[in-house]
Design an enzyme around this catalytic site. Structure first.
Site, PDB file in Angstrom:
ATOM      1  N   GLU A   1      -5.125  -8.715   0.412  1.00  0.00           N
ATOM      2  CA  GLU A   1      -6.029  -8.272   1.776  1.00  0.00           C
ATOM      3  C   GLU A   1      -7.375  -7.939   1.317  1.00  0.00           C
ATOM      4  OE1 GLU A   1      -4.558  -4.884   4.215  1.00  0.00           O
ATOM      5  OE2 GLU A   1      -2.420  -5.416   3.895  1.00  0.00           O
TER       6      GLU A   1
ATOM      7  N   GLU B   1       0.799  -1.305   0.025  1.00  0.00           N
ATOM      8  CA  GLU B   1       0.047   0.165  -0.048  1.00  0.00           C
ATOM      9  C   GLU B   1       0.851   1.372   0.120  1.00  0.00           C
ATOM     10  OE1 GLU B   1      -3.087  -0.104   3.176  1.00  0.00           O
ATOM     11  OE2 GLU B   1      -3.897  -1.595   2.047  1.00  0.00           O
TER      12      GLU B   1
END
Length: 446
Positions: free
Chosen positions: A356, A163
């Site tokens: 995720e 991320e």
């Protein structure tokens, strides 16, 4: 707000391909603890500043995974996952004996029949480094080479970064995460240097013989607050910053129009590095965003204070369930996201892995988490049926853990952790996921 959700849990989840990869995820800083046995990271410094963490806690002990990893490997084996996505702490690798821990972890995972899938950077930057500086990308590549040389004989699947969008936005633009900088659009070099670090890491991994490399980028659909031109324009700009800025340099080898000239250095040369071919593209998905024109005032949203000077405002998505974190639950957004990427990038899009997906709910009998995961797995199958090449799905997270600026008040785990005793207790969702994996294998074998 709607707090509960409907579920199709009474109907079998459709069959996924026989080689589909099922796993769970964690990150080093959130679970390892043993902070005194490694050099400090920017998160250690951030946590020590009063008011930064909502419950005043630190990750100094967290889940004590550093000392209890064999117990956690046993939970993974009992769950029946194919793979475990964890992260390697750059500050720990920089410390004496730090790589020995990951050596033991990898060996124990393999002995338990669980594939190790390490992420090489999950936000815990050494205090000696700064993503505003280009040199950090080179230092990252050197660290990656050290790790690959040590673990590459057993680790086959690698993730470079986790991320970079959130690390840029929350850590450097808004100051809500470490290192706590509030640079707004002056944080763009952080995005570029992380992407450059990714490309250099891919090269370092290839040099070490790796053939299965991806990244974990966070993405979600962006919905305009209305069909008014100013709301559509704001939503498009938000999508540019949170989705396209971090996808297109990797997938297309170029920045979206207007952004390349804002980046530092020789961007054209850097893009050749950033676009080093990867074997799959990781997507972290939680929810869509509803975005409209700026409203001329600060906005409190999702635990963040968004400054008035931003050229957009993030609005609540109404009439959908929400998690205990207040995040909207929109499984169909995952199908929308993946089919949008498939349509947008075509054959340039590598195979996709959901690296995720998860939710925060309290309690051991976590039926809302079961409904959440059930809905998202079905939505993922919908994307597969629509032609998206999806290769895997990782639940966030194996354990309740230190949830960054939220401290320990949010619980994302399939396994409950008592932070006083460190006792691990599987939740109902652990049993549900265990049953899903068993059913998938039985259907493949049948």
């Amino acid at each position: 707000m709607i707090r509960r959700m409907a579920t199709d849990a009474g109907n079998p989840i459709p069959r996924f391909p026989a080689d589909f990869l099922w796993g769970v995820s964690t990150s080093a800083h959130q679970i390892e603890g043993a902070a005194g046995e490694r050099e400090p990271s920017v998160w250690d410094v951030f946590e020590a500043e009063p008011g930064r963490i909502k419950d005043g806690s630190t990750a100094a002990v967290a889940c004590d995974h550093f000392h209890r990893h064999r117990e956690d490997v046993a939970l993974l084996a009992g769950l029946g996952v194919d793979a475990y996505r964890f992260s390697i702490s750059w500050p720990r690798v920089n410390s004496p004996g730090g790589l020995d821990f990951y050596d033991r972890l990898v060996d124990d995972l393999i002995a338990a029949g669980v594939r190790p899938v390490p992420t090489l950077f999950h936000w815990d930057l050494p205090v000696t480094q700064d993503w505003l500086q280009r040199d950090t990308a080179s230092r990252f590549a050197e660290y990656v080479s050290v790790v690959a040389d040590r673990l590459g004989d057993r680790v086959k699947k690698w993730i470079t970064l986790n991320e970079p969008a959130e690390h840029t936005l929350l850590g450097h633009a808004l100051g809500a995460h470490a290192p706590g900088k509030e640079l707004l659009f002056d944080a763009l070099p952080v995005a570029h240097h992380q992407l450059l670090a990714h490309g250099l890491a891919v090269r370092a991994l290839r040099a070490a013989g790796a053939t299965d490399i991806g990244i974990a980028n966070s993405h979600g659909p962006t919905w305009p607050a209305s069909q008014e031109p100013e709301d559509i324009e704001a939503a498009n700009f938000y999508d540019l910053l949170l989705n396209r800025l971090f996808a297109e340099p990797l997938i297309l080898g170029e920045y979206p129009s207007g952004l390349g000239e804002l980046m530092p250095g020789d961007v054209e040369s850097d893009l050749k590095v950033i676009a080093e071919p990867i074997d799959w593209y990781g997507v972290n998905y939680y929810a869509p965003s509803r975005v409209g024109a700026p409203q001329g005032a600060e906005i409190e949203f999702g635990g963040l204070t968004l400054p008035a000077e931003l050229p957009f405002s993030v609005r609540e998505i109404e009439d959908v369930p929400v998690t205990d974190f207040g995040w909207p639950v929109v499984p169909e957004g995952l199908t929308e996201l993946l089919t949008t990427f498939h349509d947008r990038y075509g054959d340039r899009l590598p195979p996709v892995v959901i690296t995720e997906n998860g939710c925060s709910y309290d309690g051991l009998d976590d039926q809302d988490r079961i409904a959440y995961l059930d809905g998202h797995v079905r939505a993922l199958h919908g994307a597969l049926a629509a032609g998206v090449d999806v290769r895997g799905y990782f639940v966030w997270s194996l354990l309740d853990n230190f949830e960054w600026a939220e401290g320990y008040e949010r619980r994302f785990g399939l396994v409950h952790v008592d932070y006083e005793t460190q006792a691990r207790t599987p939740k109902a969702s652990y049993g549900w996921f265990q049953g899903l994996l068993r059913a998938q294998r039985e259907r493949v074998q049948g």
